[in-house]
Design a protein around this motif. Structure first.
Motif, PDB file in Angstrom:
ATOM      1  N   LYS A 170       0.954  -1.173   0.089  1.00  0.00           N
ATOM      2  CA  LYS A 170      -0.056  -0.001   0.006  1.00  0.00           C
ATOM      3  C   LYS A 170       0.860   1.340   0.009  1.00  0.00           C
ATOM      4  CE  LYS A 170      -2.623   1.235   3.633  1.00  0.00           C
ATOM      5  NZ  LYS A 170      -3.605   1.171   4.753  1.00  0.00           N
ATOM      6  N   LYS A 172       0.887   5.758  -0.181  1.00  0.00           N
ATOM      7  CA  LYS A 172       0.493   7.156  -0.036  1.00  0.00           C
ATOM      8  C   LYS A 172       0.350   8.061  -1.051  1.00  0.00           C
ATOM      9  CE  LYS A 172       0.038   6.687   4.588  1.00  0.00           C
ATOM     10  NZ  LYS A 172      -1.305   6.391   5.105  1.00  0.00           N
ATOM     11  N   ASP A 200      -3.705   4.770  -0.435  1.00  0.00           N
ATOM     12  CA  ASP A 200      -4.236   5.709   0.461  1.00  0.00           C
ATOM     13  C   ASP A 200      -4.072   7.169   0.580  1.00  0.00           C
ATOM     14  OD1 ASP A 200      -5.245   6.322   3.025  1.00  0.00           O
ATOM     15  OD2 ASP A 200      -3.786   5.073   4.261  1.00  0.00           O
ATOM     16  N   ASN A 202      -5.612   9.117   2.573  1.00  0.00           N
ATOM     17  CA  ASN A 202      -5.844  10.042   3.871  1.00  0.00           C
ATOM     18  C   ASN A 202      -6.768  11.298   3.792  1.00  0.00           C
ATOM     19  OD1 ASN A 202      -2.771   8.712   4.115  1.00  0.00           O
ATOM     20  ND2 ASN A 202      -4.092   8.703   6.021  1.00  0.00           N
ATOM     21  N   GLU A 226      -8.365   3.917  -0.713  1.00  0.00           N
ATOM     22  CA  GLU A 226      -8.742   4.206   0.899  1.00  0.00           C
ATOM     23  C   GLU A 226      -8.833   5.702   0.971  1.00  0.00           C
ATOM     24  OE1 GLU A 226      -5.947   1.850   3.330  1.00  0.00           O
ATOM     25  OE2 GLU A 226      -6.113   3.396   4.873  1.00  0.00           O
ATOM     26  N   GLU A 227      -9.987   5.868   2.028  1.00  0.00           N
ATOM     27  CA  GLU A 227     -10.139   7.292   2.358  1.00  0.00           C
ATOM     28  C   GLU A 227      -9.810   8.358   1.317  1.00  0.00           C
ATOM     29  OE1 GLU A 227      -8.007   7.929   6.408  1.00  0.00           O
ATOM     30  OE2 GLU A 227     -10.049   8.219   6.952  1.00  0.00           O
ATOM     31  N   GLU A 252     -11.141   4.186   9.321  1.00  0.00           N
ATOM     32  CA  GLU A 252     -10.275   4.355  10.168  1.00  0.00           C
ATOM     33  C   GLU A 252     -10.590   5.583  11.216  1.00  0.00           C
ATOM     34  OE1 GLU A 252      -6.882   4.880   7.445  1.00  0.00           O
ATOM     35  OE2 GLU A 252      -6.421   6.330   9.007  1.00  0.00           O
ATOM     36  N   HIS A 302      -8.011  -1.886  10.278  1.00  0.00           N
ATOM     37  CA  HIS A 302      -6.902  -0.551  10.243  1.00  0.00           C
ATOM     38  C   HIS A 302      -5.832  -0.910  11.453  1.00  0.00           C
ATOM     39  CE1 HIS A 302      -4.992   3.462  11.082  1.00  0.00           C
ATOM     40  NE2 HIS A 302      -4.980   3.463   9.814  1.00  0.00           N
TER      41      HIS A 302
HETATM   42 CA    CA Z   1      -5.095   4.953   6.174  1.00  0.00          CA
END
Ligand code: CA
Length: 387
Positions: A170, A172, A200, A202, A226-227, A252, A302
């Motif tokens: 994974k 960022k 991800d 965030n 993700e998010e 999360e 998470h």
């Molecule tokens: Ca995350």
């Protein structure tokens, strides 16, 4: 049996290099452990989600608010304690730091219950559906570099994580939609065609920008996104899930059964990612898991923090029922941070040695079978790193 003491240990050290995600860069690693002592000499350990000054503030909530409510109570009365604390804090915080603080205490009570019974927590929950769990290694954090340098770094790092034997990886994002797509292309290039990678964000995008990145992720066959948008943006989540082929994941930053009921009924998640060290501990996690499965939403926990958080999640992943079941089910995964973390690698008297297990056992790690969490922290180590 009575609770005699609740002690927070906030641990901290300077990271060898600054790491970033879409919201900020950080240069320190923090962990917030909770130790619950009893009059019978049994001690339980838990952990609260939240870095840096959040951990210090959560320590204040435990010391000043939760401990006075709970001292003298029977640690085996986990659900009674949970509701006493939650009901008395409700007017002052149904989400966020009060729940993170309660989580660490609740996990420690489960550790105590396991030690009293002489059984691992997964046995208290109902038994192990699996004795090993596949691990995904996350890395590819942001650095203060230009996009070309970061692209080159992500190609290499993705290949390295795959080379370590992890089942998936994974990354960022957070440079802005156009450059983020370049980073995602870099990770696909690094891992090759037949390997799962996840992205991800965030919660850094508007819905419009999340569609732009999400369409690129469809082409790149990312496993989940993700998010993508703010956790409060339930409409955005639902529109993205309807409009994109890539799995939409998140959760999360959601808390307790009432928060989770809302995001599940909204139908915006393909994959739920509850954080046991934040949403209310194991007692509440089990209710959230039941809600997720009642909505046929698969769960991939998470995981963040120290070896206490990792051990807690290993117990929960062992006890997670298959959904919906079958000869070749999509199994849950353990999230594992591959960046520098002494609190995960060196905290325990007997370390979990996850990278070594992953390398030797086809990307999987064994569930600890000792009583409670099945792990014990090293008090000298805690003393050394106390903030
Ligand atoms: Ca995350």
């Amino acid at each position: 049996m009575k609770i005699t003491k609740i002690q927070s240990h906030v641990l901290e050290y300077d990271l060898p290099e600054e790491l970033g995600y879409s919201q900020q860069f950080y240069a320190k690693r923090t962990a917030h452990l909770v130790e619950v002592s009893t009059d019978e000499g049994i001690t339980g350990w838990g952990e609260c989600f939240g870095p840096g000054n959040i951990a210090r503030a959560n320590k204040g909530i435990i010391d000043g608010v939760i401990a006075p409510m709970v001292l003298g109570m029977d640690p085996m009365d986990r659900d009674v304690i949970w509701h006493k604390v939650y009901n008395l804090m409700r007017d002052h915080g149904q989400k966020g730091m009060p729940l993170q603080s309660l989580s660490g205490v609740d996990i420690a009570l489960w550790d105590i219950a396991g030690k009293v019974a002489g059984l691992p927590i997964h046995k208290l929950i109902g038994g192990a559906h699996r004795t090993r769990v596949q691990v995904y290694g996350y890395g590819m954090m942001l650095r203060r570099e230009d996009t070309d340098a970061l692209v080159a770094r992500f190609v290499d790092e993705a290949a390295a994580i795959k080379g370590m034997g992890f089942a998936a990886t994974k990354m960022k994002v957070g440079l802005g939609p156009r450059n983020d797509v370049k980073l995602c292309e870099a990770v696909r290039k690094g891992v090759g065609e037949d390997f799962d990678f996840m992205v991800d964000a965030n919660h850094c995008y508007t819905t419009h920008d999340a569609f732009y990145v999400g369409r690129a992720l469809e082409e790149l066959r990312a496993y989940w996104f993700e998010e993508p948008v703010a956790p409060e943006d339930l409409d955005g989540y639902r529109e993205l899930r309807v409009g994109l082929k890539v799995n939409i994941s998140g959760g999360e930053a959601e808390f307790n059964r009432w928060g989770w009921r809302q995001i599940l009924e909204n139908r915006g998640l393909d994959i739920a990612q509850p954080e046991v060290c934040a949403l209310g501990g194991i007692t509440e996690y089990l209710r959230v898991l039941a809600l997720c499965h009642a909505h046929f939403t698969p769960v991939v926990n998470h995981v963040w923090g120290s070896a206490i958080a990792v051990a807690t999640n290993l117990q929960l992943l062992a006890a997670m029922p298959p959904l919906p079941g079958g000869l070749h089910p999509r199994e849950p995964l353990l999230e594992f941070d591959t960046t520098d973390n002494k609190f995960r690698d060196e905290l325990l008297l007997e370390p979990l040695n996850i990278p070594a297990q992953v390398a030797a056992k086809g990307g999987s790690v064994a569930i600890p079978n000792g009583p409670g969490l099945g792990v014990e922290p090293d008090r000298d180590f805690i003393e050394h790193y106390s903030a």
